[in-house]
Design a protein around this motif. Sequence first.
Motif, PDB file in Angstrom:
ATOM      1  N   GLU A 271       0.829  -1.216   0.000  1.00 38.15           N
ATOM      2  CA  GLU A 271       0.000   0.000   0.000  1.00 38.15           C
ATOM      3  C   GLU A 271       0.856   1.255   0.000  1.00 38.15           C
ATOM      4  OE1 GLU A 271      -3.448   0.839   1.995  1.00 38.15           O
ATOM      5  OE2 GLU A 271      -4.297  -1.182   1.937  1.00 38.15           O
ATOM      6  N   LEU A 272       1.934   1.240   0.768  1.00 34.75           N
ATOM      7  CA  LEU A 272       2.828   2.397   0.788  1.00 34.75           C
ATOM      8  C   LEU A 272       3.488   2.585  -0.567  1.00 34.75           C
ATOM      9  CD1 LEU A 272       4.231   4.694   2.231  1.00 34.75           C
ATOM     10  CD2 LEU A 272       5.862   3.051   3.192  1.00 34.75           C
ATOM     11  N   SER A 273       3.828   1.500  -1.232  1.00 35.14           N
ATOM     12  CA  SER A 273       4.422   1.589  -2.571  1.00 35.14           C
ATOM     13  C   SER A 273       3.460   2.266  -3.543  1.00 35.14           C
ATOM     14  CB  SER A 273       4.786   0.188  -3.081  1.00 35.14           C
ATOM     15  OG  SER A 273       5.746  -0.421  -2.248  1.00 35.14           O
ATOM     16  N   THR A 274       2.179   1.981  -3.398  1.00 37.98           N
ATOM     17  CA  THR A 274       1.175   2.619  -4.245  1.00 37.98           C
ATOM     18  C   THR A 274       1.037   4.099  -3.898  1.00 37.98           C
ATOM     19  OG1 THR A 274      -0.020   0.522  -4.393  1.00 37.98           O
ATOM     20  CG2 THR A 274      -1.224   2.498  -5.020  1.00 37.98           C
ATOM     21  N   GLU A 275       1.019   4.410  -2.622  1.00 39.03           N
ATOM     22  CA  GLU A 275       0.918   5.805  -2.188  1.00 39.03           C
ATOM     23  C   GLU A 275       2.077   6.639  -2.709  1.00 39.03           C
ATOM     24  OE1 GLU A 275      -1.267   7.784  -0.020  1.00 39.03           O
ATOM     25  OE2 GLU A 275      -2.529   6.225  -0.910  1.00 39.03           O
ATOM     26  N   ARG A 276       3.252   6.020  -2.842  1.00 37.51           N
ATOM     27  CA  ARG A 276       4.441   6.758  -3.287  1.00 37.51           C
ATOM     28  C   ARG A 276       4.652   6.661  -4.790  1.00 37.51           C
ATOM     29  NH1 ARG A 276       7.439   8.282   1.283  1.00 37.51           N
ATOM     30  NH2 ARG A 276       9.338   8.619   0.079  1.00 37.51           N
ATOM     31  N   GLY A 277       3.679   6.089  -5.511  1.00 39.06           N
ATOM     32  CA  GLY A 277       3.704   6.090  -6.965  1.00 39.06           C
ATOM     33  C   GLY A 277       4.520   4.999  -7.607  1.00 39.06           C
ATOM     34  N   LEU A 278       4.936   3.978  -6.853  1.00 37.99           N
ATOM     35  CA  LEU A 278       5.728   2.901  -7.434  1.00 37.99           C
ATOM     36  C   LEU A 278       4.852   1.817  -8.043  1.00 37.99           C
ATOM     37  CD1 LEU A 278       7.719   4.324  -5.378  1.00 37.99           C
ATOM     38  CD2 LEU A 278       8.921   2.146  -5.306  1.00 37.99           C
ATOM     39  N   ASP A 280       0.833   0.912  -9.507  1.00 39.48           N
ATOM     40  CA  ASP A 280      -0.482   1.470  -9.809  1.00 39.48           C
ATOM     41  C   ASP A 280      -1.548   0.621  -9.126  1.00 39.48           C
ATOM     42  OD1 ASP A 280      -1.033  -0.782 -11.430  1.00 39.48           O
ATOM     43  OD2 ASP A 280      -0.309   0.224 -13.233  1.00 39.48           O
ATOM     44  N   ALA A 281      -2.774   1.075  -9.170  1.00 37.62           N
ATOM     45  CA  ALA A 281      -3.858   0.423  -8.433  1.00 37.62           C
ATOM     46  C   ALA A 281      -4.078  -1.014  -8.901  1.00 37.62           C
ATOM     47  CB  ALA A 281      -5.143   1.235  -8.567  1.00 37.62           C
ATOM     48  N   ALA A 282      -3.937  -1.246 -10.195  1.00 32.57           N
ATOM     49  CA  ALA A 282      -4.160  -2.595 -10.732  1.00 32.57           C
ATOM     50  C   ALA A 282      -3.087  -3.561 -10.240  1.00 32.57           C
ATOM     51  CB  ALA A 282      -4.176  -2.555 -12.257  1.00 32.57           C
ATOM     52  N   ASP A 283      -1.825  -3.106 -10.227  1.00 33.42           N
ATOM     53  CA  ASP A 283      -0.742  -3.957  -9.732  1.00 33.42           C
ATOM     54  C   ASP A 283      -0.901  -4.232  -8.239  1.00 33.42           C
ATOM     55  OD1 ASP A 283       0.482  -4.165 -12.204  1.00 33.42           O
ATOM     56  OD2 ASP A 283       1.755  -2.412 -11.881  1.00 33.42           O
ATOM     57  N   LEU A 284      -1.321  -3.222  -7.499  1.00 35.84           N
ATOM     58  CA  LEU A 284      -1.566  -3.418  -6.074  1.00 35.84           C
ATOM     59  C   LEU A 284      -2.623  -4.482  -5.848  1.00 35.84           C
ATOM     60  CD1 LEU A 284      -1.380  -2.660  -3.058  1.00 35.84           C
ATOM     61  CD2 LEU A 284      -3.089  -0.868  -3.508  1.00 35.84           C
ATOM     62  N   GLN A 285      -3.700  -4.377  -6.575  1.00 32.11           N
ATOM     63  CA  GLN A 285      -4.793  -5.337  -6.420  1.00 32.11           C
ATOM     64  C   GLN A 285      -4.327  -6.757  -6.772  1.00 32.11           C
ATOM     65  OE1 GLN A 285      -8.265  -4.511  -8.826  1.00 32.11           O
ATOM     66  NE2 GLN A 285      -9.588  -5.742  -7.521  1.00 32.11           N
ATOM     67  N   GLU A 286      -3.522  -6.876  -7.833  1.00 34.33           N
ATOM     68  CA  GLU A 286      -3.030  -8.187  -8.238  1.00 34.33           C
ATOM     69  C   GLU A 286      -2.142  -8.802  -7.162  1.00 34.33           C
ATOM     70  OE1 GLU A 286      -0.366 -10.334 -11.764  1.00 34.33           O
ATOM     71  OE2 GLU A 286      -0.600  -8.160 -11.732  1.00 34.33           O
ATOM     72  N   LEU A 287      -1.230  -8.006  -6.594  1.00 32.38           N
ATOM     73  CA  LEU A 287      -0.326  -8.513  -5.576  1.00 32.38           C
ATOM     74  C   LEU A 287      -1.071  -8.841  -4.280  1.00 32.38           C
ATOM     75  CD1 LEU A 287       2.725  -6.177  -6.228  1.00 32.38           C
ATOM     76  CD2 LEU A 287       2.724  -8.661  -6.418  1.00 32.38           C
ATOM     77  N   GLN A 288      -2.048  -8.022  -3.939  1.00 35.45           N
ATOM     78  CA  GLN A 288      -2.855  -8.326  -2.759  1.00 35.45           C
ATOM     79  C   GLN A 288      -3.639  -9.625  -2.954  1.00 35.45           C
ATOM     80  OE1 GLN A 288      -5.020  -4.590  -2.567  1.00 35.45           O
ATOM     81  NE2 GLN A 288      -3.869  -3.949  -0.752  1.00 35.45           N
TER      82      GLN A 288
END
Length: 362
Positions: A271-278, A280-288
């Motif tokens: 989540e912090l990686s997404t907040e800092r722009g590393l 994107d939302a789709a990649d975050l969802q996939e990894l979660q």
Amino acid sequence: RQFFGDSEVVYTDELPDHSNHSDHSNHSDHSLHLAESLLIYDQRLESIGNRVLAEWLAAFPLRYPVTAGESLKDLTAFPFHVQKLLERMAPLAATRSTVVALGGGSVGDFAGFFASVCKRGLPLIQIPSTWLAAIDSAHGGKNALNVGSMKNQLGTIAFARRIILSKQLLCGQPKERAQEAMGELAKIAIIDGGPWVKELLAAPESDGELLWRFLSCAVAAKYKVVLSDPLERLSVRHKLNLGHTIGHILEIQHQLPHGLAVAQGLHFALELSTERGLLDAADLQELQMILTTRFALPDRRHVLAPIAESQFVKMLLQDKKRSTEQAIRFVLVRGIGQAVIEEISVADLVAEAIRQGYVCAG
């Protein structure tokens, strides 16, 4: 067998062989020479009802049972253990002594630290009895003691000569122990991102069967990082702390098993990686989704009571990865196989922990 620097990793279906003889030429390279060995082991292994294991333990003439857990690593208890261990070792010639560690992470840490400082360093053989130790802590040469509530503050880097991974020993664990190791398996898979990871994500196995199938891949992935920075002087090895900065705090505050605390730390880092722009939302969802489905590691933050901000800050400032007075080298993720290290201020980490619900402000 795998060889990584000065360490040999051995995979075997059974417990390793013993030998009562000092003539190594007559025995397997993997046998343990009883006349030269001091066994330090988790005493709980004596009471699990495994006759073969009980007989294997009894064959060591010099053995030292310990109570596993963080109290074993307490610096204040170490002198007591040292005196007892030296008394046990008296029959051994110093040049022939080998320390054999049998247990989980705390036993491996304790025995490894003792071996690294006793008589200016003795050979060490690690035989992890838990999945968590087999996939992570038995490898890489880190040995440490705790100072009060501060984890792993006094330590050495001294690689085990041999790490023996026994399928019989590991697969005899309860299912919960396998689940606790999934956090470390997920961590090294995200860091490495090699071809084996795609196979891991699609594999039909679960629990211990999954861990045993991919154990050698995960171990090799860890050593790839370790050997690029064996003494942790280039910061490269810090990548292995993915999930650990927050994970260690949760482990202590909520008495979580280490692997589950690391898994929760992975959720925080993503989540912090997404907040800092590393990410994107789709990649975050996939990894979660990968954490939740492949590794059965759902985000459990909503069942954890928020930590007081002052306590959270205190524990962050004790972190060994602190790079300045008010900043920490934190591991973030750009994607699978793309772990990156960034300096993040303590204030920013506190703000993020409050945003994610781990910490209560004020």
